[in-house]
Scaffold this active site. Structure first.
Site, PDB file in Angstrom:
ATOM      1  N   THR A 273       0.542  -1.106   0.054  1.00 17.40           N
ATOM      2  CA  THR A 273       0.095   0.070   0.002  1.00 17.40           C
ATOM      3  C   THR A 273       0.681   1.277  -0.193  1.00 17.40           C
ATOM      4  O   THR A 273       0.429   2.380  -0.737  1.00 17.40           O
ATOM      5  CB  THR A 273      -0.867  -0.032   1.291  1.00 17.40           C
ATOM      6  OG1 THR A 273      -0.306  -0.216   2.248  1.00 17.40           O
ATOM      7  CG2 THR A 273      -1.857  -1.109   1.172  1.00 17.40           C
TER       8      THR A 273
ATOM      9  N   PHE B 160      -7.276  -5.265  -0.568  1.00 20.95           N
ATOM     10  CA  PHE B 160      -8.489  -5.800  -0.751  1.00 20.95           C
ATOM     11  C   PHE B 160      -9.364  -5.869   0.236  1.00 20.95           C
ATOM     12  O   PHE B 160     -10.551  -5.359   0.162  1.00 20.95           O
ATOM     13  CB  PHE B 160      -8.417  -7.251  -1.348  1.00 20.95           C
ATOM     14  CG  PHE B 160      -7.713  -7.229  -2.668  1.00 20.95           C
ATOM     15  CD1 PHE B 160      -8.476  -7.516  -3.850  1.00 20.95           C
ATOM     16  CD2 PHE B 160      -6.304  -7.465  -2.704  1.00 20.95           C
ATOM     17  CE1 PHE B 160      -8.143  -7.299  -5.077  1.00 20.95           C
ATOM     18  CE2 PHE B 160      -5.825  -7.461  -3.930  1.00 20.95           C
ATOM     19  CZ  PHE B 160      -6.494  -7.621  -5.180  1.00 20.95           C
TER      20      PHE B 160
ATOM     21  N   HIS C  48      -0.166 -16.551  -3.364  1.00 26.33           N
ATOM     22  CA  HIS C  48      -1.427 -16.236  -4.031  1.00 26.33           C
ATOM     23  C   HIS C  48      -1.244 -15.828  -5.339  1.00 26.33           C
ATOM     24  O   HIS C  48      -2.098 -15.151  -6.008  1.00 26.33           O
ATOM     25  CB  HIS C  48      -2.008 -14.987  -3.313  1.00 26.33           C
ATOM     26  CG  HIS C  48      -2.514 -15.259  -1.887  1.00 26.33           C
ATOM     27  ND1 HIS C  48      -2.768 -14.483  -0.925  1.00 26.33           N
ATOM     28  CD2 HIS C  48      -2.774 -16.448  -1.266  1.00 26.33           C
ATOM     29  CE1 HIS C  48      -3.223 -15.182   0.261  1.00 26.33           C
ATOM     30  NE2 HIS C  48      -3.203 -16.310   0.223  1.00 26.33           N
TER      31      HIS C  48
ATOM     32  N   CYS D   2      -2.805 -20.135 -18.888  1.00 26.53           N
ATOM     33  CA  CYS D   2      -3.798 -21.131 -19.303  1.00 26.53           C
ATOM     34  C   CYS D   2      -4.129 -22.299 -18.101  1.00 26.53           C
ATOM     35  O   CYS D   2      -3.209 -22.501 -17.627  1.00 26.53           O
ATOM     36  CB  CYS D   2      -3.736 -22.095 -20.615  1.00 26.53           C
ATOM     37  SG  CYS D   2      -4.805 -23.322 -20.900  1.00 26.53           S
TER      38      CYS D   2
ATOM     39  N   CYS E  51      -4.464 -24.817 -26.444  1.00 25.20           N
ATOM     40  CA  CYS E  51      -5.299 -26.076 -25.990  1.00 25.20           C
ATOM     41  C   CYS E  51      -6.722 -25.649 -26.091  1.00 25.20           C
ATOM     42  O   CYS E  51      -7.630 -26.468 -25.843  1.00 25.20           O
ATOM     43  CB  CYS E  51      -4.786 -26.507 -24.852  1.00 25.20           C
ATOM     44  SG  CYS E  51      -4.950 -25.620 -23.378  1.00 25.20           S
TER      45      CYS E  51
ATOM     46  N   SER F 279      -2.456  -8.992   7.296  1.00 25.90           N
ATOM     47  CA  SER F 279      -3.303  -8.951   8.365  1.00 25.90           C
ATOM     48  C   SER F 279      -3.438 -10.389   9.016  1.00 25.90           C
ATOM     49  O   SER F 279      -3.928 -10.271  10.199  1.00 25.90           O
ATOM     50  CB  SER F 279      -4.623  -8.515   7.736  1.00 25.90           C
ATOM     51  OG  SER F 279      -5.075  -9.518   6.658  1.00 25.90           O
TER      52      SER F 279
ATOM     53  N   ILE G 174       5.318   0.963   7.972  1.00 26.69           N
ATOM     54  CA  ILE G 174       6.316  -0.172   7.409  1.00 26.69           C
ATOM     55  C   ILE G 174       7.579   0.366   6.998  1.00 26.69           C
ATOM     56  O   ILE G 174       8.600  -0.167   7.404  1.00 26.69           O
ATOM     57  CB  ILE G 174       5.682  -1.249   6.733  1.00 26.69           C
ATOM     58  CG1 ILE G 174       4.503  -1.878   7.453  1.00 26.69           C
ATOM     59  CG2 ILE G 174       6.829  -2.261   6.126  1.00 26.69           C
ATOM     60  CD1 ILE G 174       3.553  -2.717   6.258  1.00 26.69           C
TER      61      ILE G 174
END
Length: 262
Positions: free
Chosen positions: A43, A50, A136, A144, A172, A211, A253
């Site tokens: 940030t 999010f 993530h 794909c 594919c 978090s 931070i």
């Protein structure tokens, strides 16, 4: 939790010198420092998170992976949202926090970084890709879902603008999706295995800007602690693991980590 600092988000004060000294001593003794980073680190680079109040998910509900697979309109909307993020991702640059973590890797005291972020800023800060575990995924390219062929975002944008259709794999015919982990999508097994290995082998585990609410990755700090690592949490706000920390540094931070660049 011995000697943890509770400030910043609580009272706006700077970290006391003794807490900085304790962290410096921890870094000096450690041979395997593993940073675990979350949205709070990025940030400060201008990338909104999010989950926080005012974050993306408070304005627009996330699209579950099952909907992406089942519905063409959900796939188109997923791609519209991804393309809308382009400006933020392209303009973002590594922060002081990113640079400090990269310096630990360069100095040889950190074998790797585990990140929940998808913005590629650890790579941009100089951490080798092989030393980064993205639990993530990564939003800066696509793949794909069937054959894993990689696609660049700009080329997909041009196709999307020309056809209005969600992209399919040229090799594919499978669905092409940003290389991030959506709600309901299985976690990447290889990345999670590597993350667990890093956590268990660390002697100093440093949570930065997470978090610690998103599981299973949020369980890594306690796993590291159970396996003998000291735990430091650097964050603006409280986390569910604060009471497990050996040292809690609350505040901005970049302001905190910039003191510990190697």
């Amino acid at each position: 939790m011995a000697g943890a600092m509770r400030n910043g988000a609580d009272d706006g004060q700077a970290a006391p010198d003794e807490d900085f000294a304790r962290f410096e001593a921890m870094l000096g003794r450690a041979g395997r420092v593993v940073a675990f980073t979350g949205a709070g680190l990025s940030t400060e680079a201008g990338i909104p998170d999010f989950r926080s109040p005012g974050g993306r998910w408070t304005r627009t509900a996330p699209i579950p992976f099952g909907d992406f697979l089942a519905d063409e309109e959900a796939r188109r909307e997923t791609w519209r949202r991804r393309f809308a993020m382009d400006g933020e991702l392209r303009q973002a640059r590594p922060t002081r926090g990113h640079r400090t973590i990269a310096s630990w890797v360069r100095a040889g005291i950190s074998p790797g970084v585990i990140t929940q972020n998808v913005d590629n800023l650890h790579q941009a800060s100089g951490v080798p890709a092989a030393a980064i575990v993205e639990v993530h995924g990564n939003a800066t390219y696509a793949a794909c879902l069937d054959c894993r062929r990689r696609y660049e975002i700009e080329a997909l944008r041009l196709r999307f603008e020309a056809s209005g259709e969600a992209p399919l794999c040229a090799a594919c015919g499978g669905f092409v999706k940003s290389a991030t982990i959506a709600f309901g999508q299985p976690m990447p097994k290889e990345a999670m295995t590597r993350a667990v290995e890093l956590a268990c082998s660390s002697d100093l585990f440093v949570v930065v800007g997470s978090s610690l609410l998103v599981h299973p990755a949020a369980g890594l700090p306690r796993l590291a602690r159970r396996n003998g690592a000291q735990l430091v949490i650097v964050n603006r706000e409280a986390t569910p693991c604060d009471d497990d920390a050996d040292l809690l540094l609350r505040g901005e931070i970049g302001d905190i980590l910039s003191h510990f660049e190697r």
